[in-house]
Structure formats: C-alpha cells, structure tokens
Scaffold this active site. Sequence first.
Site, PDB file in Angstrom:
ATOM      1  N   GLU A  91       0.771  -1.230   0.000  1.00  0.00           N
ATOM      2  CA  GLU A  91       0.000   0.000   0.000  1.00  0.00           C
ATOM      3  C   GLU A  91       0.807   1.288   0.000  1.00  0.00           C
ATOM      4  OE1 GLU A  91      -3.455   0.293  -0.147  1.00  0.00           O
ATOM      5  OE2 GLU A  91      -3.278  -1.832  -0.658  1.00  0.00           O
ATOM      6  N   SER A 468     -39.002 -37.430  40.054  1.00  0.00           N
ATOM      7  CA  SER A 468     -38.575 -37.785  41.409  1.00  0.00           C
ATOM      8  C   SER A 468     -37.480 -36.872  41.945  1.00  0.00           C
ATOM      9  CB  SER A 468     -38.090 -39.233  41.440  1.00  0.00           C
ATOM     10  OG  SER A 468     -39.159 -40.113  41.114  1.00  0.00           O
TER      11      SER A 468
END
Length: 852
Positions: A91, A468
Amino acid sequence: MKRSSFKLFGYALVAAVGLFLLGVFAFACAYVYVSPSLPSAESMRKVELQVPLRVYTRTGGLISQIGEQRRIPVTFDEIPALVRNAVLAAEDDRFFHHHGIDWTGVVRAMAVNLLSGDRAQGASTITMQASRNMFLTLDKTWRRKLQEVFVTYRMERDFSKQEILSTYLNVIFFGQRSYGVAAAAETYYGKSLSQLTVSEAATLAGIIQVPSRYNPMTSPALAHTRRTYVLRRMAQLGYIDAETARAANAEPILSRGYAPLYDVEAPYVAELARQEIVNRYGPSAVNYGYKVFTTLDGRLQTAANHALRVGLMQYDRRHGYRGVVEHATLPPTLEPAALDQLLSKHEPIGILLPAVVLSVAPNAARVHIRGVGTAQIDWDGMAWARPLVNGRMGAMPRKAADVVARGDVIYVVTDRHGNAQLAQVPEAQSALVAMDPNDGAVVSLVGGFDYYSNQFNRVTQAKRQPGSGFKPFLYSAALDNGFTPASIVLDTPLVIEGNGIEGAWRPQDFEREFGGPTRMREALVESLNLVSIRILRDLGTTTAIDYMTRFGFEKAALPDNLTLALGTTQATPLQMVTGYATFANGGYKVTPYLIDRIENSAGKVLYQAAPAVVCRECESAASSAAALEAAAPVAAEGAAAPPVTLPPLPPSPSPEQIAARNADAPAGLQALAAAQALSASLLKPERIAPRVITPQNDYLMVDMMADVIRRGTGRGAMVLGRKDLAGKTGTTNQVRDTWFNGFNANLVSTVWVGYDIEQPLGETEQGARTALPIWVHFMREALKGVPEKLRPIPPGIVQLRVSARTGAAASANDPDAITESFMITHLPPGTGSVGADGVPTPPQQGTGEGIF
C-alpha cells in the site's frame, strides 16, 4: 535578445509567484470552506471504533465477540514486523519517509484522471486511507478529497508514524465483516497475527486494495495474482529474500471462513451476556466495546461441554443408526481441497465433523474429514451402528460394508491423529448447569448439544417436569412437620378417586412392585412414588407448597394436588440447581447469577455483582448474641445453664446492637461477643444469604441423599470414589424427562435429558442411565484434585438405634436394630425423655410400632 529574455524571465517569475500566491490563497479558501467539517486533534484522539462486545470467563478467558463488525484492536507492538512490512509493500512503501501526502503520486493520479475523464486513479497513502476510514466518508468528490488532505496533515502533525500505522491496521476493511488485520487473520485463517506465515501475511495485505476482488475465499485466482505482486514488492524492498518469496508464492491459496477465536466454548452464556448488555444499554451497545466478565470457570465449562456431548451420543447409539447424511460422487482426484469443497455444505455440529468415505475394508473404513484430513474408522468405531428399520433396530452389523459405502457422507468424531469413530447428530437434547452453592455463581452452563444448530437454551428456557428429583423438597417439608428418616409409610397400592370428570388415579412405582411398610429413608433411596404420595397427603398440599417456595419455586407453578409428590410441576434446570444449592450449602437460599462485572471500552467498571453469600460466621454471631443476651443475668448469678433448645433464628442484629446488648456481660462473654460482632460486620445484611431450612433438617436430607448415591438409584456415581456426594435421580411419566441433581459442599450441578418435543426416551431409560452418566463425567473432572469435605453433624442431631421393621426406638437386645439420625425435636416413637444435656434416655422395653 538579452533584454527580451530578461523580460520573459521576469514575466515567468511574476506568473510563478502569482500562481503560487493564487495557490496559497485557493488553499486558504479551501481550508476555510472545509474547516467546519474537519475533526479536531482532540476529537481524533477520542474517536471510538466500533468494537464488538467481548465476553470472558471469570479469569479472563475469551468466550465470544459479538457485534456488527469483527474487530480485534491491537497495538503497534502487537503487530508482527512481517505483517507491517507486507502491508507497507502493498500500500505505501514510502510511509516512513513522506509527511502523509505523496505529491508525486498525487500529480500522477490527477493527470490520469483528467485525461481519462473519471476519478478511478488514486494516490492515497496509508495516512490518507486512515483519515477517511476513521473520520470521513468514502465519496469520491473534490470536497472529500480536500477534507482528506487537511485531516491527513493534522494526523501527521499530532500522531507518530507508529500510531498512524497501528490505527490504519485496526480500521481498514478486509471483507467478510472483518475490520483490522487481527480480525482478518482470524476470519481467513483462524489464527492470531503472530501465527501467520509469509504467504498468509501477503495474501491479507493484498486484500486491502479491493476486498471484494481479492478475497481469497471467493476469488482465489485473483487473490493469488495480487499475492504474487505483494511478495515481489516485499523482496524488492528487502523485507524478505527472493527464495522466501518464491516458496511463499508456491503455496496454494487455502482460506475458508473461521468463527471468531475463543478460549472457552460457551455460546449459550455469550448469548445471555448479549441479552443483558442490550437490556441495560440498548441494541447498539454490542458495538461499543463493552467487556462482560462472567462467573464461568473455563475448566469446568470445557468439562461440561464434553460430558454433555458424550452422554447424548452414548444414549443415541443405544437406539440405532439412522443412516448416512447423503451419498456423493467423489472427485476424480482425491485432493484435500477438492474433498473439503465436496463437504463444504455440511457444517460441523458440536464435536461432530462431516466426512466422506474414501474406501471400505472388511472391518474398517478410510474417510476424509473436512478441515482435518484422512482418518480411519476401525471396527470398534462403527460396530454399534444397528440400522433402524421402520423405527425398530435391525441386526448388529457384521462388516464395515453393512454400515458405509464409498462416497457416503457421514459424521465422525476424531482425535485429529488419524483415528475416528462413526457418529450421528443426536435427536435427543440435554442441559447441564453447575453452581457454587455458597453464592449462586454459575460456573458452567450448556444449553444443548450445539448452539449454532439450535439456539434454544434448555438451562433457562426449558420448563419440564422434574419427576422424582423434586421429592427431596417434599421430604424436607416432612422432616419439619413430624416425620423422621425412620418414619414408616406404606408402599402399597393406592387409588385416588376421580372428581367425576376424570377416572380414578392409580399411581405406581417405577419397578411396579410394592414394598409394604417402608422407612422414609429407604423410600427416598429407592424413589418410591407411593410413599411420597402418602407423605404429601399426610402433610397437606398447602403446607407442602408453602414450604417448597423456600427453595425458590414459584407458588403458582406448584400443582395443588397429590401429583406434586411425583414432581409434576414445571421447572427449568436452573431452578432445580438453585433449589439443590440450599441442601448443598447447609440450608441457605442463594440467587443464581452469571454476570460478575461489566466494563466499558476504557476499562471502567459499570456494574459489579454483589450477591448474597452464605456466611455461617454472621449467623453464629447473631445467634450467639441473642443467646448471650438471655443468658447473661443467669451467668451473673452463678445459676446452672438452662437445657439446650433450638429456637428459631432471630434476624441478624448490627454490630452496634450486639455491643449495646452485651455491655454488662461478664468479661469472658464480652470477648466472645466482640469476636462474633466482628464476624457479623464482614457483610452488610443484604449481602447475607438467608437461612431457609434448619441445619438439622439440612443434615438429615443430605445424609439421605448421600444414601441415594451409596446404595440407591444414584449408585452409578460411586465410580467417583468419593464419600462427600449426595443427589437424586428424576424420571417422569413415560420417561419423557430424565434428571440427576447432585452436589457436595462446593459444587452443585443438574443434568436434564429429553426431547424438545416431548416424547419417550425409551422404556429401559431413566435418570440413572441417561442423566447420571453425564453428571459423573462432569464431576470427575470438576472435582479432580479437590479434597473430600464431609459434612459435620450439627448440634441438635442425635443418633439412636431403631427397629428396621417399625422405625421405633429399639431395645438393647433387638437383633434387627439399625442406627438412625434424628432431630432432638422429632424423635422416634418409644424414645425416653430428653435430658438437660439434650441426650435422650434409653427407651422402655416393647415401645411403639411406628407410623403407618
């Protein structure tokens, strides 16, 4: 000629000066024109990037990142030189030598744009790109270009080159919702920046120019071309040598989408954290960089994930093989990339990975696993696969070809070392949640087999019958209302007449057998339904329901009929684990919490949890102070101590109240009271968890539930080899829901197994076979290295010999006598009087027959 030349030179000089002054004037006008829209240096420093919400464990392990943009902010020093150099080469290789604007490039770009009639050519430096990405729009207009120039100048003046480069590498877009180079490395390669190779760094740097064009996932050929350019520039600039560039360029473009990296897998927890942030700060808050630190323990969460998945797969295997996912045509060349592409539409599910069968031997198969490579499934990894024919399991397979064929797409589990086992996605589901019983901190939470295929959180959202597993709350109520562990209750057929609309109800035990007169301890150990119904009928549903709300259950959710004894209420696993936490911590009510603290992007703490915690010292101080207040006059007069009693605990007084009450007490008692007052001052009253059941009740319940594990329905937990465990199984009607709730003094956890759309799990299944193995698997890891902590016997508990047949106090020569524990306020029939020391005297010969 000389005079003419001089004049021409003068004119040219004047024209040049005039043009220069005109340029300066135009530049000044341009600055005045755009200045109001420019950010100040101060505002540029204060700008906040869109940073995703991050969720952590209590020790800082990353759980998730949530936001519209994937971004992982990094400092200059955290960006490897390899990555920085790749980006500079791609770049702006003169970045460290210019002052933000490369005038040569600008002139070149202007000339190209004027001649071509468009604005396609650019000469943006890294500083210019950073300025527009952070502070400006991306419009290609002259006004925006002027703004960019001035902002670039300000950045170069007020920021160092290192700051500008790191800012750029944090804001630039890389495609796939990824902003910043760290997020890009994670998205495309599933790596951190420090793990990137030369080839990968160059590929990422090449994306920046046009992310939609050079995306290695969608355009590998174009990405390869761009990478070649970046590598050549890196070599020309001396960042790498020519041989390194050639080797890197020879590597194939291999990239696929990766989920954000994390340290601990807990997506259900991450979603709960996201909901909390949105509720507190609004929907957009997920992009403000908040950090949520949860109460999760990373090690225990990993153990919970593994335990739940293995347990569900074990259950699923018992019920047959539903067949391959599909049959595919293998590519001509069995290259890994081609095979991965063939499997690309099949996503991993939990620990299950998609694979395709390459070859089949008599007792093995070779497969290619997506993202992993080749592995072998030996016979023991597929012998379980009994085919399902019309919903019924067929014969056991005899050879590999009975199970798979070349080209079959299947799911496998693998050790990633060349070994795999055939698997299938379970149709049943499960939930596991574990909590610290001393303050309610949730330390692990798994809401299902795989969050990404089904986001329904069964820990917090699935209200199912606990079966239970609800009985301990009923038995605790019974102990407070005259029952004892030795109370005799009939386990015989029971018919409850209907109301004229419904027929008679004939409840039965799971084994469909009857034990006759049964001690209450044994009834809990064996989970006898008929005994529980008789206990509830004796107590009355109103009494039982009022008592059960102490454990956090809502009164409106508890059915006001005898089915309550069988756990027909609706409860989530989180509610169940909270109720069991009261038994685990000695009788206190704690509130579950998952969020420890919330920080903003600057690290400021916005929220800090302040849970109520179990404080036995605080309670002791309050109780002793009350007893001291009553006993002080007696002690002063030298009178004998009164008999031991167990009055209800008074509200906790403040340290000042304690000191005032005991001002006139003897010196020794004053010292004791002072120590207790100090303990009581450790926490504010609202931070002290309230006691909801007595220590004596809690001790008896834990002791009975320890027997559930030692010799009852939970005896599968004995493989852990510990003596400090207690718990209770749960199985509902038609085996639609199965549970195990278990604990010791430091950890309580609940496991549920069932189908989202309720249906039976199978006639042979029950909580002890489906949920308990998951609980055992989890607790084996959770309690590794944790010493046993046996529960001490609290004051007010006595142990007596009673008849195993009648539950009444036994005579000295009774050969069937057993030892049982009792509250001194609820003793068995036939017990003698209680002395001043609180110890019962021996029973008389031939005392009562117990309760039927």
